[in-house]
Every structure is written in structure tokens, then in C-alpha cells.
Design an enzyme around this catalytic site. Structure first.
Site, mmCIF file in Angstrom:
data_model
loop_
_atom_site.group_PDB
_atom_site.id
_atom_site.type_symbol
_atom_site.label_atom_id
_atom_site.label_comp_id
_atom_site.label_asym_id
_atom_site.label_seq_id
_atom_site.Cartn_x
_atom_site.Cartn_y
_atom_site.Cartn_z
ATOM 1 N N HIS A 194 67.116 -112.965 -8.178
ATOM 2 C CA HIS A 194 68.549 -113.228 -8.359
ATOM 3 C C HIS A 194 68.817 -114.737 -8.334
ATOM 4 O O HIS A 194 69.483 -115.274 -9.224
ATOM 5 C CB HIS A 194 69.311 -112.506 -7.253
ATOM 6 C CG HIS A 194 70.797 -112.601 -7.351
ATOM 7 N ND1 HIS A 194 71.502 -112.380 -8.519
ATOM 8 C CD2 HIS A 194 71.736 -112.883 -6.395
ATOM 9 C CE1 HIS A 194 72.799 -112.520 -8.286
ATOM 10 N NE2 HIS A 194 72.970 -112.829 -7.015
ATOM 11 N N ASP A 198 73.265 -114.340 -13.714
ATOM 12 C CA ASP A 198 72.989 -113.071 -13.044
ATOM 13 C C ASP A 198 74.252 -112.501 -12.383
ATOM 14 O O ASP A 198 74.312 -112.304 -11.173
ATOM 15 C CB ASP A 198 71.867 -113.242 -12.007
ATOM 16 C CG ASP A 198 71.007 -111.981 -11.895
ATOM 17 O OD1 ASP A 198 70.740 -111.338 -12.924
ATOM 18 O OD2 ASP A 198 70.589 -111.638 -10.769
ATOM 19 N N SER A 234 76.312 -114.922 -9.761
ATOM 20 C CA SER A 234 76.443 -113.694 -8.995
ATOM 21 C C SER A 234 77.895 -113.208 -9.018
ATOM 22 O O SER A 234 78.445 -112.966 -10.078
ATOM 23 C CB SER A 234 75.923 -113.920 -7.562
ATOM 24 O OG SER A 234 75.811 -112.697 -6.876
#
Length: 200
Positions: free
Chosen positions: A129, A61, A36
Site C-alpha cells: 500500500h 492506491d 489511500s
């Protein structure tokens, strides 16, 4: 954390530069992994290192720049390391430029098991996610290069419709990578084990 992203990137880059200078650490064998915001910070670290170029970044991601002021030069891209591998599992990473190798499980937007009809979109995206982390953990636990076989295609539709020749194949794993570059698509299960053979 996003307000401290630049500080974190500066500290990590300085640490790596010191390890190179004082301990003769080999940057070509240095692999930075981030999820992330951490995936984007990994790219910022690669940009800030002064002693050479990182060997590999694996971004799970990675998020797009949302810091103020927004600096698109800070987005993760293939210039940040000798090898940039991106695993895309939700819209969080959709707008990031491509790395050297991109993997988009199930199209890279919504993951199986996260697409339950009564889940609101934020729940589906949150679930998708975090799937990047569980896929990376499984790739590490299984340890072999035969996990998450993937087909190189122009887009998800070509992969699903079997209209691309799949002449390039690859696997997502976190050990040293010697496969082809490009964008790769694959199917996964909705529960572990997630890895599936390539569908004919």
C-alpha cells in the site's frame, strides 16, 4: 480520519470554489493528489466542486468507501475530474472503479520486496500500500516522462505472458499527462530506483 472524510471533502471543495471565484483560479490546471483515504477524498472533492470540473486527480492506491452509511456514489471514478489517474499497488484499491488511466505495478496486489515469505498478509499489504507513495516520489524526483514505462493490456496475465500487443504504452508521472487512456501494467524493482525499462 474516515469519519471526517465528508467534512474534509466539503472544506476542500469550498476552498477550491472560493479560489476560482475570488482569485480566478483555473480549474483545468488544478491537480489534486491523494493517497489511500486521501485518494478517495480527492474524488469526493471533485464531486462537490460547484464552479466546474477539476483538471486532474491522481489517486495513489485509493481506498474503497468504508464510511457508514456506505455511499457507493462517493467512490472515486472517472467522472470526478477531466483526468483521473489511479496507481494501484495493493488490495486496498482493488475494488475501486477504473479511472481514465490506471497503472498496476507488478499486478497491483503485492509489490516486490513486500512479498517476503515470512511476512504475514497484513504486513505484505501494508508494505505494498505504501509503495504507491514511494513510486510517486520517485516519479517526481526523476522528473522525466521516461519513468515507469508501462504497457496497455487487458490484465496482468496478458502482460506477463506477452500475449497482448502492447500497442499502447504510457508512463506514470505527475506532470501534465498527454498519453493514452486505459489500464497499464509494469514491472518495478524491489528497492529504489524502482523504475525499470519495459521488458520485451
Amino acid at each position: 480520519m474516515r469519519h471526517n472524510a465528508r467534512v474534509v471533502a466539503d472544506l476542500l471543495a469550498n476552498l477550491i470554489d472560493r479560489l476560482v471565484g475570488e482569485n480566478e483560479m483555473d480549474l483545468s490546471h488544478t491537480h489534486v493528489v491523494g493517497f489511500s483515504m486521501g485518494g478517495r477524498i480527492s474524488g469526493m472533492v471533485g464531486q462537490r466542486i460547484k464552479t466546474g470540473t477539476l483538471g486532474r486527480i491522481t489517486a495513489l492506491d485509493p481506498s474503497f468507501p468504508f464510511l457508514h452509511p456506505v455511499d457507493n456514489a462517493e467512490q472515486l471514478d472517472s467522472s470526478d475530474a477531466d483526468l483521473v489517474v489511479i496507481l494501484r499497488t495493493s488490495v486496498v484499491s482493488y475494488f475501486n472503479p477504473k479511472g481514465h488511466v490506471d497503472f498496476s505495478p507488478n499486478g497491483g496486489i503485492v509489490q516486490p520486496g513486500c512479498d517476503i515469505w515470512f511476512y504475514p498478509s497484513p504486513v505484505q499489504q501494508g508494505c505494498s500500500h505504501f509503495r504507491a507513495v514511494t513510486l510517486a516520489l520517485e516519479a517526481t524526483q526523476l522528473g522525466g516522462r521516461g519513468v515507469f514505462p508501462s504497457c496497455g493490456c487487458e490484465d496482468w496475465e496478458s502482460f506477463v505472458n506477452a500475449s497482448c500487443p502492447c500497442s499502447d504504452t504510457s508512463n506514470f508521472y505527475l506532470t501534465s499527462y498527454d498519453g493514452p487512456s486505459g489500464h497499464f501494467f509494469l514491472h518495478t524493482n524491489e528497492d529504489p530506483p524502482y523504475t525499470l525499462p519495459l521488458r520485451p
